[in-house]
Design a protein around this motif. Structure first.
Motif, PDB file in Angstrom:
ATOM      1  N   ARG A   1       8.568  50.986  24.838  1.00 32.88           N
ATOM      2  CA  ARG A   1       9.081  51.322  26.164  1.00 32.88           C
ATOM      3  C   ARG A   1      10.302  50.473  26.490  1.00 32.88           C
ATOM      4  N   TRP A   2      11.068  50.905  27.466  1.00 33.46           N
ATOM      5  CA  TRP A   2      12.339  50.247  27.762  1.00 33.46           C
ATOM      6  C   TRP A   2      12.430  49.780  29.207  1.00 33.46           C
ATOM      7  N   GLY A   3      11.274  49.483  29.795  1.00 36.85           N
ATOM      8  CA  GLY A   3      11.232  49.034  31.174  1.00 36.85           C
ATOM      9  C   GLY A   3      11.227  47.523  31.289  1.00 36.85           C
ATOM     10  N   PRO A   4      10.764  46.993  32.414  1.00 36.32           N
ATOM     11  CA  PRO A   4      10.798  45.549  32.663  1.00 36.32           C
ATOM     12  C   PRO A   4      10.057  44.700  31.635  1.00 36.32           C
TER      13      PRO A   4
ATOM     14  N   GLU B   1      21.712  50.680  29.700  1.00 33.63           N
ATOM     15  CA  GLU B   1      21.106  51.921  30.180  1.00 33.63           C
ATOM     16  C   GLU B   1      19.742  51.654  30.792  1.00 33.63           C
ATOM     17  N   ALA B   2      18.998  50.737  30.205  1.00 38.01           N
ATOM     18  CA  ALA B   2      17.691  50.383  30.767  1.00 38.01           C
ATOM     19  C   ALA B   2      17.872  49.793  32.158  1.00 38.01           C
ATOM     20  N   TYR B   3      18.851  48.914  32.307  1.00 39.28           N
ATOM     21  CA  TYR B   3      19.125  48.319  33.615  1.00 39.28           C
ATOM     22  C   TYR B   3      19.535  49.387  34.627  1.00 39.28           C
ATOM     23  N   GLU B   4      20.398  50.297  34.202  1.00 39.27           N
ATOM     24  CA  GLU B   4      20.877  51.357  35.099  1.00 39.27           C
ATOM     25  C   GLU B   4      19.722  52.218  35.605  1.00 39.27           C
ATOM     26  N   GLU B   5      18.802  52.542  34.707  1.00 39.90           N
ATOM     27  CA  GLU B   5      17.686  53.403  35.112  1.00 39.90           C
ATOM     28  C   GLU B   5      16.807  52.707  36.144  1.00 39.90           C
TER      29      GLU B   5
ATOM     30  N   MET C   1      15.515  40.166  34.572  1.00 37.58           N
ATOM     31  CA  MET C   1      15.480  40.558  33.165  1.00 37.58           C
ATOM     32  C   MET C   1      16.684  40.010  32.413  1.00 37.58           C
ATOM     33  N   LYS C   2      17.852  40.166  33.012  1.00 38.29           N
ATOM     34  CA  LYS C   2      19.072  39.678  32.361  1.00 38.29           C
ATOM     35  C   LYS C   2      19.011  38.170  32.146  1.00 38.29           C
TER      36      LYS C   2
ATOM     37  N   ALA D   1      14.732  46.430  43.040  1.00 34.00           N
ATOM     38  CA  ALA D   1      15.186  46.857  41.716  1.00 34.00           C
ATOM     39  C   ALA D   1      16.302  45.961  41.211  1.00 34.00           C
ATOM     40  N   ASP D   2      17.231  45.627  42.088  1.00 33.44           N
ATOM     41  CA  ASP D   2      18.320  44.722  41.706  1.00 33.44           C
ATOM     42  C   ASP D   2      17.767  43.357  41.307  1.00 33.44           C
TER      43      ASP D   2
END
Length: 317
Positions: A293-296, A151-155, A176-177, A169-170
């Motif tokens: 937080r759930w960002g980068p 979900e974090a990636y999708e956002e 991150m992955k 963004a991609d």
């Protein structure tokens, strides 16, 4: 994202707890542009699936308002920073973000509209702000707290599509992955280490079912909060006796900046001074913001966890 340790921290935990349903999907393919559109339109209009449904953005946003500290970080990470004209008072990263007195927890629609936004991003729909802005024809993306990494990636990808920064963004998501996979692969999986993640000194914790708990899960750690009596809610309130009896190998503190917690403060709590994590110097002071937080920047959190696991494993061998 919950219980109150301060007004700010309490609001953040409330956001985490309210995030149950997550996102509706990934960014949809851009709608075909009208025949009269020029190639410079950048793929707009574009439709993005958010928690408030399908949101169509006619043109590349030039005046973005972010009412979410996490999404502010993401917008700047994906290259949309120059498009952001105002962020909420909690958005303290990056330093150059145009911080204002706007609040994501007590949104003032009049003050938001005064910024003349062509896109507003929120993580909470408090005060029915999404519907109010919708009535004024202001596009809003409601992206609640992620409950899992996907979900974090999708956002992040959706914000990229919505702002005309899809390629960047991609790239951020791919990085991150790769980083998280590397850190997880480097971690010893047979160490059998237990841990306690403290949200505040009440103390509230987070189980393995929460977003933060899943980050720890990458490192093969056993979460003592999973056996708490009220663990089903994800954020159980533990007793001092429960933590003392569990005697975790590692303690991670997410209440450092807000509440001054550290190893010495923990040692003053009844029955805690002889905890293994305290005696062995395995109390880890996290950055409160990164840990909520759930960002980068979750990669930075994972790096801190990985280093702590490596240190504890080295000390045990």
């Amino acid at each position: 994202m919950r219980p109150v340790r301060t007004a700010f921290a309490g609001a953040l935990l409330g956001t985490l707890l309210l995030a149950g349903c997550g996102q509706g999907g990934t960014a949809a393919s851009p709608s075909p542009a009208p025949a009269a559109s020029s190639p410079s339109s950048g793929g707009f209009p574009v439709t993005v699936e958010a928690a408030n449904g399908a949101v169509t953005i006619a043109e590349k946003p030039r005046r973005i308002v972010s009412l979410s500290a996490t999404h502010t970080e993401t917008l700047f990470a994906i290259g949309a920073g120059p498009q952001v004209v105002a962020v909420d008072v909690q958005s303290n990263h990056p330093p150059q973000a145009p911080r204002t007195s706007l609040s994501g927890f007590k949104p003032n629609v009049e003050a938001i509209v005064a910024q003349k936004p062509d896109l507003v991003v929120v993580s909470d729909d408090l005060g029915d702000v999404v519907a109010q802005l919708d009535k004024l024809n202001v596009p809003v993306l409601h992206q609640p707290s992620a409950t899992k990494l996907e979900e974090a990636y999708e956002e992040i990808e959706e914000l990229g599509a919505a702002t005309g920064n899809k390629a960047k963004a991609d790239e951020v998501v791919a990085g991150m992955k790769a980083d998280l996979e590397r850190l997880a692969a480097e971690a010893p999986k047979d160490a059998g280490l237990t841990f306690y993640h403290e949200l505040d000194q009440t103390p509230y914790a987070a189980t393995s079912q929460t977003f933060i708990g899943q980050i720890y899960g990458l490192f093969g750690l056993t979460n003592i909060a999973d056996k708490a009596p009220d663990a089903a809610g994800g954020y159980p309130k533990l007793s001092a006796e429960f933590v003392a009896q569990a005697d975790p190998d590692l303690i991670f503190l997410a209440d450092v900046k807000c509440c001054g917690q550290n190893k010495d403060a923990l040692a003053q709590r009844p029955g805690w001074k002889n905890l293994s994590a305290i005696k062995n110097d395995h109390v880890v002071e996290l950055d409160d913001d990164i840990a909520s937080r759930w960002g980068p920047r979750i990669v930075q959190l994972a790096e801190t966890i990985g280093a702590a696991v490596a240190k504890a494993e080295a000390g045990a061998s």
